[in-house]
Design an enzyme around this catalytic site. Structure first.
Site, PDB file in Angstrom:
ATOM      1  N   ARG A 184      37.980  35.207  21.919  1.00  0.00           N
ATOM      2  CA  ARG A 184      37.742  35.625  20.507  1.00  0.00           C
ATOM      3  C   ARG A 184      38.308  34.822  19.382  1.00  0.00           C
ATOM      4  NH1 ARG A 184      34.837  37.625  23.602  1.00  0.00           N
ATOM      5  NH2 ARG A 184      34.479  40.017  24.029  1.00  0.00           N
ATOM      6  N   SER A 234      34.538  46.819  18.501  1.00  0.00           N
ATOM      7  CA  SER A 234      35.906  46.755  18.805  1.00  0.00           C
ATOM      8  C   SER A 234      36.926  46.378  17.611  1.00  0.00           C
ATOM      9  CB  SER A 234      36.322  46.046  19.870  1.00  0.00           C
ATOM     10  OG  SER A 234      35.615  46.460  21.016  1.00  0.00           O
ATOM     11  N   GLU A 309      40.546  42.292  16.149  1.00  0.00           N
ATOM     12  CA  GLU A 309      39.400  41.454  16.319  1.00  0.00           C
ATOM     13  C   GLU A 309      38.522  41.401  14.841  1.00  0.00           C
ATOM     14  OE1 GLU A 309      37.602  42.151  20.253  1.00  0.00           O
ATOM     15  OE2 GLU A 309      35.506  41.707  19.219  1.00  0.00           O
TER      16      GLU A 309
HETATM   17  C1  LIG Z   1      28.168  48.501  17.919  1.00  0.00           C
HETATM   18  C2  LIG Z   1      28.758  47.049  17.804  1.00  0.00           C
HETATM   19  C3  LIG Z   1      29.181  46.681  19.253  1.00  0.00           C
HETATM   20  C4  LIG Z   1      29.847  45.247  19.165  1.00  0.00           C
HETATM   21  N1  LIG Z   1      30.054  44.626  20.608  1.00  0.00           N
HETATM   22  C5  LIG Z   1      30.488  43.597  20.505  1.00  0.00           C
HETATM   23  C6  LIG Z   1      30.846  42.820  21.880  1.00  0.00           C
HETATM   24  O1  LIG Z   1      30.336  43.736  23.057  1.00  0.00           O
HETATM   25  N2  LIG Z   1      31.194  41.884  21.858  1.00  0.00           N
HETATM   26  C7  LIG Z   1      31.512  40.961  20.790  1.00  0.00           C
HETATM   27  O2  LIG Z   1      31.988  39.881  21.010  1.00  0.00           O
HETATM   28  N3  LIG Z   1      31.393  41.347  19.612  1.00  0.00           N
HETATM   29  C8  LIG Z   1      30.784  42.701  19.456  1.00  0.00           C
HETATM   30  N4  LIG Z   1      30.589  43.385  18.228  1.00  0.00           N
HETATM   31  C9  LIG Z   1      31.237  42.703  16.980  1.00  0.00           C
HETATM   32  C10 LIG Z   1      30.099  41.617  16.289  1.00  0.00           C
HETATM   33  O3  LIG Z   1      28.948  42.032  16.492  1.00  0.00           O
HETATM   34  C11 LIG Z   1      30.324  40.236  16.862  1.00  0.00           C
HETATM   35  O4  LIG Z   1      31.555  39.740  16.493  1.00  0.00           O
HETATM   36  C12 LIG Z   1      29.274  39.365  16.205  1.00  0.00           C
HETATM   37  O5  LIG Z   1      29.383  38.142  16.749  1.00  0.00           O
HETATM   38  C13 LIG Z   1      29.422  38.951  14.870  1.00  0.00           C
HETATM   39  O6  LIG Z   1      28.354  38.157  14.195  1.00  0.00           O
HETATM   40  P1  LIG Z   1      27.758  38.432  12.667  1.00  0.00           P
HETATM   41  O7  LIG Z   1      26.560  37.836  12.553  1.00  0.00           O
HETATM   42  O8  LIG Z   1      27.822  40.223  12.535  1.00  0.00           O
HETATM   43  O9  LIG Z   1      29.050  37.973  11.998  1.00  0.00           O
HETATM   44  P2  LIG Z   1      29.768  38.623  10.755  1.00  0.00           P
HETATM   45  O10 LIG Z   1      30.602  39.759  11.011  1.00  0.00           O
HETATM   46  O11 LIG Z   1      28.705  38.516   9.444  1.00  0.00           O
HETATM   47  O12 LIG Z   1      30.889  37.437  10.549  1.00  0.00           O
HETATM   48  C14 LIG Z   1      31.931  37.279  11.253  1.00  0.00           C
HETATM   49  C15 LIG Z   1      32.600  36.086  10.938  1.00  0.00           C
HETATM   50  O13 LIG Z   1      31.930  34.817  11.286  1.00  0.00           O
HETATM   51  C16 LIG Z   1      31.613  34.328   9.975  1.00  0.00           C
HETATM   52  N5  LIG Z   1      30.149  33.728  10.088  1.00  0.00           N
HETATM   53  C17 LIG Z   1      29.107  34.358  10.020  1.00  0.00           C
HETATM   54  N6  LIG Z   1      27.933  33.464  10.152  1.00  0.00           N
HETATM   55  C18 LIG Z   1      28.474  32.174  10.046  1.00  0.00           C
HETATM   56  C19 LIG Z   1      27.946  31.044  10.248  1.00  0.00           C
HETATM   57  N7  LIG Z   1      26.699  30.773  10.159  1.00  0.00           N
HETATM   58  N8  LIG Z   1      28.787  30.168   9.799  1.00  0.00           N
HETATM   59  C20 LIG Z   1      30.066  30.298   9.890  1.00  0.00           C
HETATM   60  N9  LIG Z   1      30.836  31.210   9.779  1.00  0.00           N
HETATM   61  C21 LIG Z   1      29.990  32.190   9.900  1.00  0.00           C
HETATM   62  C22 LIG Z   1      31.974  35.267   8.775  1.00  0.00           C
HETATM   63  O14 LIG Z   1      32.428  34.445   7.656  1.00  0.00           O
HETATM   64  C23 LIG Z   1      33.202  35.938   9.732  1.00  0.00           C
HETATM   65  O15 LIG Z   1      34.327  35.133   9.441  1.00  0.00           O
HETATM   66  C24 LIG Z   1      30.119  44.671  18.022  1.00  0.00           C
HETATM   67  C25 LIG Z   1      29.824  45.378  16.759  1.00  0.00           C
HETATM   68  C26 LIG Z   1      29.369  46.354  16.682  1.00  0.00           C
HETATM   69  C27 LIG Z   1      28.748  47.152  15.160  1.00  0.00           C
END
Ligand SMILES: Cc1cc2nc3c(=O)[nH]c(=O)nc-3n(C[C@H](O)[C@H](O)[C@H](O)COP(=O)(O)OP(=O)(O)OC[C@H]3O[C@@H](n4cnc5c(N)ncnc54)[C@H](O)[C@@H]3O)c2cc1C
Length: 326
Positions: A184, A234, A309
């Site tokens: 992570r 998580s 996380e």
């Molecule tokens: C119901 C649920 C289940 C989940 N299950 C999992 C799982 O099984 N495994 C897991 O790993 N995660 C899980 N997650 C967490 C989440 O979905 C992941 O961490 C996901 O990868 C985040 O992507 P995002 O586009 O929403 O990023 P965001 O939440 O929008 O951003 C996360 C971070 O990345 C940065 N960021 C986003 N896009 C960019 C970009 N293009 N360039 C630079 N920085 C950027 C943001 O500034 C921030 O620091 C879950 C979340 C939920 C709500």
């Protein structure tokens, strides 16, 4: 109106004009609760969803040159926005920047593509290795920053190249082994670079096997996770030490007696204790207070410091783990 100072009024006006020239709307005082899966967060002074990398570069340069706090987000599925929102500009890298090309077993994809679409497209092309990301509600960019995944796998394992753009609008290409992927973690959590494009190398598979595996993973996720209430997945990390000595974070939090614990409208899920769900109009401060209580009891009873996380976005647009916001 949240950003009332004359300086804010001036740069907001400039950004609105810049976006209008591109045919884009710059949303002002936009509730960030609409842009994250927790459905929590106050307004952003300005929120923009660019439709090209040239627009992104121009926005970043303008913010940098004028000292405007800026943060890039994907689907906000790992973020807790402050109740005061962001005094600056939030840039959404989403569906407009989500092209994908497949060449043999190599996929080149833009950062805004959703993890599920990427996984399904790979599966349909008979490529294996991304099954574990199906159902993760984020974008590829967010997934790379977080080195996310499931079933003890992480996206970093499949990455050969990441293309970024920095706050001065300069591009850079990094090899997978330069991204410092760990559990992570990636170098992008410390850097200001925005991820624009990712190249992944997958294994040749059989879609008749890959697609049913994905369906099974989705079924299992629906069974184990509270999917019907807003959350960020998580909250705490399953770090090596925690797993070795006490078990996965959900089981640890449950054993500490937190299932169902409620502060305001933030509740420790009774289905999976590593999820904090928003049962109505939870505030960021409610979630942070639950995190603080869990960490304190874990430390008092187990002598272990739990880390998060999920990330907190401060009003100055800085992103850090929830536990560092307490
Ligand atoms: C119901 C649920 C289940 C989940 N299950 C999992 C799982 O099984 N495994 C897991 O790993 N995660 C899980 N997650 C967490 C989440 O979905 C992941 O961490 C996901 O990868 C985040 O992507 P995002 O586009 O929403 O990023 P965001 O939440 O929008 O951003 C996360 C971070 O990345 C940065 N960021 C986003 N896009 C960019 C970009 N293009 N360039 C630079 N920085 C950027 C943001 O500034 C921030 O620091 C879950 C979340 C939920 C709500």
């Amino acid at each position: 109106m949240s950003g009332g100072s004359s300086t804010t009024v001036r740069w907001r006006g400039a950004l609105i004009t810049m976006c209008a020239q591109w045919g884009l709307e710059a949303l002002t005082d936009e509730p960030l609760s609409r842009h994250c899966t927790w459905r929590i967060g106050g307004p952003a002074d300005v929120l923009i969803e660019p439709t090209s990398w040239a627009q992104l570069a121009a926005l970043l340069r303008y913010a940098e040159e004028n000292g405007i706090p800026a943060v890039a987000i994907g689907k906000g599925s790992n973020l807790l926005f402050d109740d005061c929102g962001v005094r600056g500009v939030v840039i959404v890298i989403g569906r407009h920047l989500a092209r994908l090309e497949i060449d043999g077993s190599t996929i080149q994809a833009e950062a805004g593509i959703s993890a599920s679409r990427l996984a399904r497209t790979a599966g349909l092309a008979g490529l294996a290795g991304l099954e574990h990301i199906v159902g993760i509600p984020g974008t590829l960019g967010g997934l790379v920053v977080m080195n996310g995944g499931s079933l003890r796998k992480a996206i970093g394992n499949a990455i050969v190249r990441v293309q970024t753009i920095n706050r001065r609008g300069e591009q850079r290409i990094l090899r997978g082994d330069e991204c410092e992927f760990a559990y992570r973690r990636s170098r992008f959590q410390q850097e200001d670079a925005i991820i624009t494009e990712v190249t992944l190398k997958l294994a040749a598979g059989d879609k008749a096997q890959v697609l049913p595996q994905m369906r099974e993973i989705l079924r299992e996720r629906r069974r184990r996770f509270p999917m019907t209430l807003p959350s960020c997945g998580s909250v705490f990390k399953g770090d090596v030490e925690l797993l070795r000595r006490f078990g996965p974070p959900g089981a640890v939090i449950e054993s500490l007696g937190f299932k169902g614990t409620r502060i305001g409208d933030a509740v420790v899920s009774s289905l999976h204790a590593n999820f904090i769900v928003n049962v109505g109009a939870a505030h960021a401060r409610d979630v942070l207070e639950l995190v603080r209580l869990i960490r304190r009891r874990a430390f008092d009873r187990l002598g272990h410091t739990m880390t998060c996380e999920a990330k907190y976005v401060a009003p100055n647009a800085r992103v850090r783990p929830l536990d560092e916001a307490l």
